[in-house]
Design a protein around this motif. Structure first.
Motif, PDB file in Angstrom:
ATOM      1  N   ARG A 163      26.554  20.171  42.492  1.00 49.61           N
ATOM      2  CA  ARG A 163      25.607  21.407  42.989  1.00 49.61           C
ATOM      3  C   ARG A 163      26.106  22.564  43.356  1.00 49.61           C
ATOM      4  O   ARG A 163      25.779  23.635  43.310  1.00 49.61           O
ATOM      5  N   ALA A 164      26.931  22.244  44.532  1.00 48.68           N
ATOM      6  CA  ALA A 164      27.799  23.171  45.069  1.00 48.68           C
ATOM      7  C   ALA A 164      28.898  23.943  44.298  1.00 48.68           C
ATOM      8  O   ALA A 164      28.754  25.273  44.429  1.00 48.68           O
ATOM      9  N   ALA A 165      29.361  23.307  43.312  1.00 46.69           N
ATOM     10  CA  ALA A 165      30.424  23.949  42.565  1.00 46.69           C
ATOM     11  C   ALA A 165      29.511  24.937  41.350  1.00 46.69           C
ATOM     12  O   ALA A 165      29.980  25.951  41.279  1.00 46.69           O
ATOM     13  N   ASP A 166      28.190  24.519  41.093  1.00 49.78           N
ATOM     14  CA  ASP A 166      27.602  25.184  40.300  1.00 49.78           C
ATOM     15  C   ASP A 166      27.079  26.524  41.127  1.00 49.78           C
ATOM     16  O   ASP A 166      27.034  27.718  40.427  1.00 49.78           O
ATOM     17  N   SER A 167      26.768  26.245  42.397  1.00 49.03           N
ATOM     18  CA  SER A 167      26.328  27.604  42.982  1.00 49.03           C
ATOM     19  C   SER A 167      27.525  28.516  43.150  1.00 49.03           C
ATOM     20  O   SER A 167      27.199  29.704  42.966  1.00 49.03           O
ATOM     21  N   ILE A 168      28.861  28.051  43.378  1.00 45.69           N
ATOM     22  CA  ILE A 168      30.089  29.021  43.410  1.00 45.69           C
ATOM     23  C   ILE A 168      30.107  29.604  42.112  1.00 45.69           C
ATOM     24  O   ILE A 168      30.482  30.774  41.920  1.00 45.69           O
ATOM     25  N   ARG A 169      29.861  28.879  40.856  1.00 46.77           N
ATOM     26  CA  ARG A 169      30.129  29.322  39.646  1.00 46.77           C
ATOM     27  C   ARG A 169      29.139  30.251  39.259  1.00 46.77           C
ATOM     28  O   ARG A 169      29.469  31.336  38.643  1.00 46.77           O
ATOM     29  N   ARG A 170      27.831  30.345  39.747  1.00 50.63           N
ATOM     30  CA  ARG A 170      26.787  31.377  39.496  1.00 50.63           C
ATOM     31  C   ARG A 170      27.140  32.690  40.404  1.00 50.63           C
ATOM     32  O   ARG A 170      27.145  33.840  39.817  1.00 50.63           O
ATOM     33  N   LEU A 171      27.638  32.609  41.446  1.00 52.54           N
ATOM     34  CA  LEU A 171      28.031  33.686  42.199  1.00 52.54           C
ATOM     35  C   LEU A 171      29.184  34.280  41.729  1.00 52.54           C
ATOM     36  O   LEU A 171      29.218  35.534  41.722  1.00 52.54           O
ATOM     37  N   THR A 172      30.032  33.343  41.147  1.00 55.28           N
ATOM     38  CA  THR A 172      31.291  34.111  40.492  1.00 55.28           C
ATOM     39  C   THR A 172      30.678  34.830  39.226  1.00 55.28           C
ATOM     40  O   THR A 172      31.399  35.954  38.909  1.00 55.28           O
ATOM     41  N   ALA A 173      29.868  34.340  38.478  1.00 50.42           N
ATOM     42  CA  ALA A 173      29.294  35.219  37.186  1.00 50.42           C
ATOM     43  C   ALA A 173      28.782  36.350  37.686  1.00 50.42           C
ATOM     44  O   ALA A 173      29.021  37.438  36.961  1.00 50.42           O
ATOM     45  N   ILE A 174      28.071  36.242  38.763  1.00 50.96           N
ATOM     46  CA  ILE A 174      27.316  37.595  39.356  1.00 50.96           C
ATOM     47  C   ILE A 174      28.286  38.520  39.600  1.00 50.96           C
ATOM     48  O   ILE A 174      28.305  39.720  39.396  1.00 50.96           O
ATOM     49  N   TYR A 175      29.387  38.267  40.394  1.00 49.49           N
ATOM     50  CA  TYR A 175      30.473  38.833  40.849  1.00 49.49           C
ATOM     51  C   TYR A 175      31.241  39.695  39.735  1.00 49.49           C
ATOM     52  O   TYR A 175      31.582  40.601  39.672  1.00 49.49           O
ATOM     53  N   ARG A 176      31.546  38.733  38.807  1.00 45.38           N
ATOM     54  CA  ARG A 176      32.129  39.366  37.246  1.00 45.38           C
ATOM     55  C   ARG A 176      31.232  40.470  36.714  1.00 45.38           C
ATOM     56  O   ARG A 176      31.824  41.511  36.279  1.00 45.38           O
ATOM     57  N   ARG A 177      29.871  40.273  36.581  1.00 41.37           N
ATOM     58  CA  ARG A 177      29.258  41.074  36.216  1.00 41.37           C
ATOM     59  C   ARG A 177      29.126  42.746  37.098  1.00 41.37           C
ATOM     60  O   ARG A 177      29.004  43.632  36.494  1.00 41.37           O
ATOM     61  N   GLU A 178      29.167  42.361  38.530  1.00 36.27           N
ATOM     62  CA  GLU A 178      29.188  43.497  39.233  1.00 36.27           C
ATOM     63  C   GLU A 178      30.222  44.384  38.879  1.00 36.27           C
ATOM     64  O   GLU A 178      30.325  45.552  38.795  1.00 36.27           O
ATOM     65  N   THR A 179      31.228  43.651  38.930  1.00 32.79           N
ATOM     66  CA  THR A 179      32.648  44.166  38.478  1.00 32.79           C
ATOM     67  C   THR A 179      32.959  44.921  37.177  1.00 32.79           C
ATOM     68  O   THR A 179      33.071  46.139  37.091  1.00 32.79           O
ATOM     69  N   MET A 180      32.252  44.366  36.301  1.00 33.39           N
ATOM     70  CA  MET A 180      31.963  45.315  35.077  1.00 33.39           C
ATOM     71  C   MET A 180      31.144  46.295  35.008  1.00 33.39           C
ATOM     72  O   MET A 180      31.476  47.481  34.420  1.00 33.39           O
ATOM     73  N   ARG A 181      30.207  46.138  35.898  1.00 36.47           N
ATOM     74  CA  ARG A 181      29.261  47.387  35.891  1.00 36.47           C
ATOM     75  C   ARG A 181      30.158  48.503  36.855  1.00 36.47           C
ATOM     76  O   ARG A 181      29.717  49.704  36.428  1.00 36.47           O
ATOM     77  N   VAL A 182      30.885  48.368  37.631  1.00 34.79           N
ATOM     78  CA  VAL A 182      31.577  49.184  38.334  1.00 34.79           C
ATOM     79  C   VAL A 182      32.526  49.888  37.502  1.00 34.79           C
ATOM     80  O   VAL A 182      32.823  51.099  37.368  1.00 34.79           O
TER      81      VAL A 182
END
Length: 551
Positions: free
Chosen positions: A226-245
């Motif tokens: 579950r902790a790994a999934d949480s990190i994976r979700r945050l990583t995906a959000i960070y990737r989307r924010e980077t692409m938006r930038v």
């Protein structure tokens, strides 16, 4: 803090945060040097355009070109040298400013103390001090030099164009404001998405640090996935924010290039028509046409480089917020000189832990005595010591030698060991002498002996968080550190929090004997313990209960 927050809000809309000059003195010389280089570059731009125009006109007229071409080669060489000089100055300034801000950030966190740090995201602070400040390379290497170049070159080039051909100069004056207008609109959007990206990175760092810290517990309860999934979700959000930038950056680059190209095209068309009807000479028309792109280029490049430097700008906002907080906190209590040996007096001290305000404590601990704080878990024993070392906020009065402990650096009067040993990678001796610039090897051995760890080799290498020692050994090394600080004269007051929790009865008895001996030698000892055996060495016992405090 309100004043600092208002100042930060006002500076966000400025091209350069004035706090940069306040907190990074190395930046002042940088701006001066870059200004001189920008002025020289402007001269070479004008000279280059004029010499190219002269060469073309002379070639059409069949005149001699050797002198013009030689001068043109010299101008090109000078322009290249100025670009090289700008890169060198920017790189050196970035390195100096990064080091200065990082040093100030660490010092500010130290001044604000553990109480302030406990309410902050320490992982995000680490990211700011590391990757965030490293992003200043782009800020100093690209954005600021281009900003200075724009301030210096753009008005000079417009004036030269106006002097040569007022119609072209007027065209530039009317069209060039469109570029900063779009820059502001796009910049606001960029700052918003960049700030979200930076905040997401901070959350990701904090989540990762928390997960690693509690990995063994998660494994025991089967929650590691579950902790790994949480990190994976945050990583995906960070990737989307980077692409938006990146999308916003590409859009802004296209918009600025399009506006500049249209503006230059308008100037070129008007020059072409006037060349055809003979109202403008080739020498003037070509000279103005070569200067036109250069007039728009600095503004366009400022917009482009702003995106490259946006992460550094976001990081400096966080750094300046910490430095402002340290400055505000230091103002009222710039104070108190460290007193000599004296009494530690708590008068109605109530420690705040989250929303909970603990009952008041009044006690006086004098040199040569052992004061024992005892009571059930949650009564506030550890919180009292936390308030003394600045790790918790309290109401009421706490003084040492007549001076408010809030105005004293804990490292100047308190020798403390908590329930967590807090060891670091290095030798046992390095852990015992932590914070001492001139370690005393003889005192290391004595401190280890007093703590019941005399059998440990002082040169033994420990891993991260003291790996390589048992729990009891690690606790004794932490106690030895407190004893060493006292013996070195750094901490007249010894405060220990459950120092015998991991010790057997015989070792505990030796520790109590050592504490008694140190108190008899003049130390002020404040001891937190639930062990009944601690009462034997106590001169005063303070009983803390969850509902009330009695002494």
């Amino acid at each position: 803090m309100a004043s600092s927050g208002g100042e930060a809000a006002r500076t966000r809309s400025r091209p350069v945060d004035p706090r940069l000059l306040r907190y990074a003195r190395a930046s002042r010389g940088f701006f001066l040097a870059i200004g001189v280089i920008a002025a020289l570059q402007t001269v070479t731009i004008i000279a280059f355009a004029w010499l190219v125009t002269r060469a073309v006109v002379d070639a059409i007229a069949g005149a001699e070109l050797s002198g013009t071409l030689l001068a043109l080669a010299g101008v090109v060489a000078v322009r290249a040298a100025l670009l090289w000089a700008r890169e060198i100055v920017a790189a050196r300034a970035a390195a100096r400013v990064e080091a200065e801000l990082r040093s100030r950030l660490v010092a500010a966190v130290g001044r604000l103390g553990p109480g302030w740090l406990a309410g902050r995201n320490s992982a995000q602070l680490a990211v700011t001090a590391g990757r965030g400040l490293e992003a200043l390379d782009a800020y100093f290497g690209r954005y600021l030099p281009q900003l200075v170049q724009t301030v210096v070159a753009t008005p000079v080039l417009i004036l030269v164009m106006w002097w040569a051909d007022w119609i072209s100069g007027l065209t530039v004056v009317l069209t060039i404001p469109l570029i900063p207008l779009f820059m502001v609109l796009i910049g606001l959007a960029t700052r918003a998405v960049q700030q979200r990206q930076w905040e997401t990175l901070g959350r990701l760092a904090a989540r990762f640090a928390d997960t690693v810290r509690g990995l063994s517990t998660l494994k025991v309860f089967g929650r590691q996935h579950r902790a790994a999934d949480s990190i994976r979700r945050l990583t995906a959000i960070y990737r989307r924010e980077t692409m938006r930038v990146l999308r916003v950056s590409f859009l802004s680059g296209f918009a600025l290039e399009f506006l500049a190209s249209i503006s230059v095209a308008i100037i070129a068309v008007t020059i072409g028509f006037r060349l055809i009807d003979g109202s403008l000479t080739l020498l003037v028309g070509l000279f103005v046409l070569l200067l036109a792109p250069e007039a728009y280029l600095p503004l366009r490049q400022v917009g482009v480089q702003f995106h490259a430097a946006a992460e550094g700008v976001a990081a400096t906002d966080d750094v300046f917020a910490v430095l402002d907080a340290a400055r505000d906190a230091a103002a009222p209590a710039r104070a108190a000189a460290v007193p000599g040996d004296g009494a530690l007096v708590l008068d109605g001290l109530r420690v705040r832990r989250g929303d909970r305000l603990l009952p008041p404590v009044s006690v006086t601990a004098t040199p040569g005595t052992v004061t024992l704080l005892e009571g059930p878990s949650g009564a506030g024993k550890t919180s009292i010591l936390a308030a003394l070392r600045g790790a918790a906020h309290g109401e009421g009065m706490a003084t040492y030698g007549g001076a408010d402990v809030g105005g004293l650096a804990p490292s100047t009067w308190l020798a403390w060991a908590g329930q967590a040993p807090g060891l670091v990678a290095g030798t046992v001796a390095e852990n015992v002498t932590l914070g001492d610039d001139a370690p005393d090897a003889d005192l290391v051995g004595r401190a280890l002996g007093l703590a019941g760890a005399g059998a440990l080799d002082a040169e033994r290498e420990l891993g991260v968080q003291g790996a390589g020692l048992s729990g009891g050994q690690a606790q004794r090394v932490a106690v030895a550190r407190a004893f060493y600080r006292h013996l070195r004269g750094f901490g007249p007051v010894i405060a220990l929090d459950e120092p015998s929790a991991a010790l057997d009865a015989a070792t505990e008895a030796d520790l109590w004997a050592s504490l008694r001996a140190l108190a008899d030698g003049g130390a002020t000892v404040v001891l937190v313990s639930h062990r009944e055996s601690a009462r034997a060495i106590a001169d005063r016992i303070v009983r803390l209960d969850a509902a009330e405090v009695t002494a």
